[in-house]
Write an enzyme that holds these catalytic residues in place. Structure first.
Site, PDB file in Angstrom:
ATOM      1  N   ARG A 174       0.892  -1.355   0.001  1.00  0.00           N
ATOM      2  CA  ARG A 174      -0.038  -0.083   0.012  1.00  0.00           C
ATOM      3  C   ARG A 174       0.863   1.308  -0.065  1.00  0.00           C
ATOM      4  O   ARG A 174       0.309   2.335  -0.486  1.00  0.00           O
ATOM      5  CB  ARG A 174      -0.913   0.031   1.046  1.00  0.00           C
ATOM      6  CG  ARG A 174      -2.037  -1.158   1.058  1.00  0.00           C
ATOM      7  CD  ARG A 174      -3.051  -1.003   1.999  1.00  0.00           C
ATOM      8  NE  ARG A 174      -4.075  -2.000   2.048  1.00  0.00           N
ATOM      9  CZ  ARG A 174      -5.341  -2.226   2.665  1.00  0.00           C
ATOM     10  NH1 ARG A 174      -5.526  -1.251   3.642  1.00  0.00           N
ATOM     11  NH2 ARG A 174      -6.035  -2.913   2.658  1.00  0.00           N
ATOM     12  N   ASP A 181     -15.132   9.506   9.376  1.00  0.00           N
ATOM     13  CA  ASP A 181     -13.866   8.065   9.158  1.00  0.00           C
ATOM     14  C   ASP A 181     -12.510   8.602   9.149  1.00  0.00           C
ATOM     15  O   ASP A 181     -12.299   9.976   8.859  1.00  0.00           O
ATOM     16  CB  ASP A 181     -14.054   7.475   7.675  1.00  0.00           C
ATOM     17  CG  ASP A 181     -13.453   6.170   7.440  1.00  0.00           C
ATOM     18  OD1 ASP A 181     -14.107   5.219   7.701  1.00  0.00           O
ATOM     19  OD2 ASP A 181     -12.058   6.265   7.442  1.00  0.00           O
TER      20      ASP A 181
END
Length: 297
Positions: free
Chosen positions: A46, A158
């Site tokens: 990632r 979030d």
């Protein structure tokens, strides 16, 4: 012969044990999320894109870049990359069944009798790309229609700025609709046509209930203000270290009145974490009675 060189250059650098420990400490101190040593491949995969884009040749160099003074934007981008966004509409449907069949009818009756304010606040803490808060909006409108005189608000937050933007957009591939009950799908979602063929968009009725923001559960200063009648924090705290998990749960429970409901994911529990809540259903809790709380007004 140099024909193999581009392929070799495209390979991401390896993430050493010591480099993973650097990111492990940084991520946990910033967010409460614990990256186990088994996450080596995930972290390398990632973050390697940012190394290529920045022209860096090691994860240690990227760590130095992220933690250098005044580089908060890159730190946020790094955390975005490491967030997990698995979600679906009406995920763990038994929670929505509990709201529809028991919680909401009780509150409707109490509102009609003047025993509670005709207003509801809901917090989707860890909203990912929006499927959960939009599901909550549809569920609320079914029990508290627009003309019922109830004021409804859903705050969706979030850690990932990317996820919050996607959630606020309210646009998904049509295949995501498979878990939405057909009646609600027809009533609250719009099917894309022409240039948006194959997509669906949340309709105006559900959109008007929602407010989105970035919030770090590890940092209460970023949390939305005030009390909530319902808090969904599902499949989020499983990624936290033990101490951070306890601290966040205690803080979230303090945001609920005694009549409120706290929802966790199917693999999460408050057993052994706190005695400040009692179980009312699988992974669903209400705060235990305690000292009188100040008015929500």
């Amino acid at each position: 012969m140099s024909g193999h060189e581009p392929w070799a250059q495209a390979l991401p650098p390896s993430l050493s044990h010591s480099e993973l420990m650097l990111f492990q400490h940084l991520v946990e101190s910033e967010t409460g999320i614990h990256l186990s040593m088994a996450k080596n491949a995930l972290v390398a995969n990632r973050l390697s894109r940012r190394l290529r884009e920045l022209g860096l040749d090691s994860f240690a160099a990227y760590y130095t870049y992220v933690t250098s003074g005044g580089n908060e934007a890159e730190k946020v981008r790094m955390l975005d990359s490491l967030c997990t966004h698995e979600t679906s509409f009406f995920r763990e449907s038994r929670h929505f069944d509990l709201l529809r069949d028991h919680v909401f009818p009780e509150w409707v009756a109490q509102g009609a009798q003047g025993r509670r304010p005709r207003s509801l606040r809901v917090w989707s803490a860890g909203c990912s790309t929006g499927e959960e808060p939009y599901s909550l909006a549809m569920a609320l409108l079914e029990s508290f229609p627009q003309d019922s005189g109830w004021h409804l608000e859903i705050v969706a937050t979030d850690l990932s700025t990317w996820a919050v933007r996607r959630a606020e957009e309210g646009l998904w591939n049509l295949e995501r609709s498979r878990t939405i009950p057909p009646l609600l799908l027809r009533k609250y979602m719009l099917r894309g046509v022409r240039s948006q063929e194959g997509l669906m968009m949340a309709g105006p009725e559900v959109r008007q209930l929602l407010r989105f923001a970035r919030a770090n559960l590890h940092d209460p200063a970023t949390w939305p203000v005030g009390k909530f009648d319902i808090i969904f924090c599902r499949n989020v705290l499983i990624y936290f270290g033990a101490e951070a998990r306890v601290r966040v749960i205690q803080g979230l429970l303090q945001r609920l009145p005694e009549t409120g409901y706290f929802f966790l994911g199917h693999a999460e529990s408050l057993i052994g974490i706190t005695a400040a809540a009692r179980s009312v259903s699988a992974n669903v809790y209400t705060p235990r009675p305690g000292p009188a709380e100040p008015s929500r007004e």
